[in-house]
Structures are given as structure tokens and as C-alpha cells.
Design an enzyme around this catalytic site. Sequence first.
Site, PDB file in Angstrom:
ATOM      1  N   HIS A  14      61.599  63.402 -27.272  1.00 55.55           N
ATOM      2  CA  HIS A  14      61.003  64.281 -27.215  1.00 55.55           C
ATOM      3  C   HIS A  14      61.348  65.736 -28.313  1.00 55.55           C
ATOM      4  CE1 HIS A  14      59.207  68.715 -26.264  1.00 55.55           C
ATOM      5  NE2 HIS A  14      58.926  68.359 -24.850  1.00 55.55           N
TER       6      HIS A  14
ATOM      7  N   LYS B  66      56.273  60.314 -26.596  1.00 57.48           N
ATOM      8  CA  LYS B  66      57.594  60.876 -26.576  1.00 57.48           C
ATOM      9  C   LYS B  66      58.852  59.192 -25.834  1.00 57.48           C
ATOM     10  CE  LYS B  66      56.957  65.509 -25.893  1.00 57.48           C
ATOM     11  NZ  LYS B  66      55.303  65.441 -25.846  1.00 57.48           N
TER      12      LYS B  66
ATOM     13  N   HIS C 195      51.191  65.318 -23.429  1.00 59.07           N
ATOM     14  CA  HIS C 195      52.662  66.161 -23.583  1.00 59.07           C
ATOM     15  C   HIS C 195      53.724  64.561 -22.749  1.00 59.07           C
ATOM     16  CE1 HIS C 195      55.866  68.970 -23.908  1.00 59.07           C
ATOM     17  NE2 HIS C 195      55.749  69.370 -21.855  1.00 59.07           N
TER      18      HIS C 195
ATOM     19  N   CYS D 196      58.508  73.839 -26.580  1.00 59.59           N
ATOM     20  CA  CYS D 196      57.506  73.136 -26.529  1.00 59.59           C
ATOM     21  C   CYS D 196      56.066  72.190 -27.526  1.00 59.59           C
ATOM     22  CB  CYS D 196      58.116  71.756 -25.742  1.00 59.59           C
ATOM     23  SG  CYS D 196      59.063  71.677 -25.101  1.00 59.59           S
TER      24      CYS D 196
END
Length: 415
Positions: free
Chosen positions: A343, A338, A306, A166
Site C-alpha cells: 500500500h 497492492k 482499493h 490513501c
Amino acid sequence: MSRRVVVTGIGLLTPLGTGIEENWSTLLAGRSGIGPITRFDVTDFATKFAGEVRGFDPTKWIEPRDAKHIDPFTQYGIAASEMALADAGLDRAAIAAEAERIGVFIGSGLSGVSSIERTHKALLEKGPRRGISPYFVPQIIVNITPGQVSIRTGARGPNLSHVSACSTGAHSIGEAMHVIRRGDADVMIAGGCEATITPLGVGGFNAMRALSTRNEEPQRASRPFDAGRDGFVMAEGAGILIIEELSHAQRRGARIHAEIIGYGLCADAHHITSPPDSGEGAVRCMRMALADAKVALDRVGYINAHGTSTKQGDVAETRAVHEVFGEHARRLAISSTKSMTGHMLGAAGGAEAAFAVLAITRGALPPTINLDQPDPECDLDYVPNRAREATLDVAMSNSFGFGGTNATLVVARFA
């Protein structure tokens, strides 16, 4: 003194749309790009939705005879690279004039999963002579995307794929920045791409119990920092930046979106999928990026988190922000895009770095949607549900990947 590195082009292909304007307007409207999976029969799957790139026609960017031999993850990377080059005002003639000073760093987390699945099925049905295409290996190798971009553009500089789950897109941009800083190139095409919404991709993450199973309301399934979150939502696409040495950009009269001023990377050395509860690795990564940027904490106004919508990850990132920023943490605006894109795995860091840049240049903060009941342990300002106007000098983008690999980028208003 190291060479300054600026962003001159942005290419975006996400579940929200194609190009800067469609993506940005959808983000600010707080609209989700998540919906039912249409690529395969999901009857037996625990998760039946994802963030698919819809309406994508690869032949807009790739010759039809070539497109059929190129895996979707590379198609996405090529398309986003072409958008970014167009945004930067770099055509084939401009690239040819200094080809050896222009490079490509584009990575992917899982590369050609759909081609692997399709070819394995054909192998079992037809045998090795008829079931395996001579294009199979070039379809699935990760570095085929920067290879294809360099072949198509003529860029002959540094060419590499970074693979860090990621964190891939962010690491690609950060490492490309270092290439320019040390003088090995003047322009880099950098970011990530991914296309893993396949039976094996979705089934694999389901087996890990990593995905949300909120099948009745997929657009509300990605809910970072919310008490009701139950896992992340898979998505696909590409996010590519054109980054450039400052004087080179100025000589050609390029429009400068922002400056990349800091980059950090480190490992948790903790667990294959979960961060430490304290967010200790994220702390070191953000501090490394801020030290590289040589910027005071109170100048940072926004973090594109994130923020995957997992129970442990969102809490760990929140704790890390508290640890790094102290009292300033409560004055920071933080959002997880996200919540709308899902994602995008290896593509996430590239797209989210672009969103951090656009937050500076457009004077607005995208929201974290579906944040209805904040987790008590997630106690910061996550720009809940509605976009917000803001004047920013400095923004940060975090990307944390499986294997405990971390990346942070710091971008600033160009001055």
C-alpha cells in the site's frame, strides 16, 4: 459539452521497479515487491518488512546539490513526473510555449516524515541553531512537490496538493480532470507520492494494529480478499499521469493511452479509519463516477480495487461492488495490485490509475497474488494468482482513505 480528457503520459516508481515496462512486466509475472526493511533497525518493531523503492538514484533526475535538500517523497514525485512527461513527449521547450496552460496537482498523505524525524533528532542533540536546517520547512510541506515540479519544468498553470490519505493520488487526478474540463488548463501533471517507511511511519501504523506482521514470509503478507489476511503492507513510491484536453493532444500528435471519463468522490461520515460494513460510501462514490462517465454498468470490465488486505476493508469493498453492479458484479474482473506493490498510501491512487489504464492498452489483467483461500465474504472474481488476457473498454480504480474519504476514477479505451 465538457472537454474530453485523455491520458498521454505515465510515470511510475514503485517497489516493483522504475518506469512503465518494469512495473507492468513484474505485475503480470505476479512477483511481489515486498521485502525486509533496510532503512532502519527493526528489532523492536512488530512489522519488519515493507515495499521499499530499491536502487533509486535521485541524481538521475535532480542535480546532486539539490537532491540532498529534498525529502524522498518529493524526489519520488519529481522522478515520476519526469518519466510521465517523457512518455507524453513534452519537453521543456513545449512546456515553455504554453506554460500558463500547464498545471501540477501532486499530493502526498504524510509528506516529509523522514526529514521531520531526522531534524527532531538533530534538534535534541545540537539545539535549534545548529540542529535545524534552513531547508527543513521546504522539505516537509506537502505542496513542495508540485512546487518543485513547476519550478523545474516551467509549468505555470494551476498548482496544488490534495491531501486525502490513501485517496490522495486518485483525488489529484480527478480534480485535475475537472480543471481541464472547465477550461482552466490544457495539460495537467497529476498523481501522488509517498516515502513513509521510517521508524515513526511504521511504528505509527503498528500502534494502530493496521499492518501485517507476517515477518517470516513478507512476499506473502499482502493478501487481499484471502481468509488469512492480517493487515496491509506499507509501501512507498509515486504514480503520475499526464492528462490532457483531447484536441490539444491531437494537435501535437501525442500518443493517447486512454480517456478519463468519470470521477466520483464522497465521505463515509462514519469512522476515522474503518469503512461502514456495508461499504455505503464506496457505493455512492462508484455510482457518482459511473454517472459522470455516462457509461452502462455492463461496459465496465475491470476494477483495480482499493483492496488493502485488511479484514474489514476488503469485505466492505466487495459488498459495495455487489450493490453497485448487481448481477454484473460476478462478470467483472477485479484485482488488487497492492498484493504486489503493498500500500503506497498517498501514491497508491496515482499508480493504480496507471495500472487500470495499462490493463486497457495492454489487454491484460494483473493478478491478485497470495489469494490461496478466499474469504467466503469476498466472493467475486479477483483474478487469483495469475495474470489474464482481456479486451477491455472501460476500467475503474478505487481509492478509499482514512477519515472516510473516497475516490473512484473511470477510464476508457480511446475511440
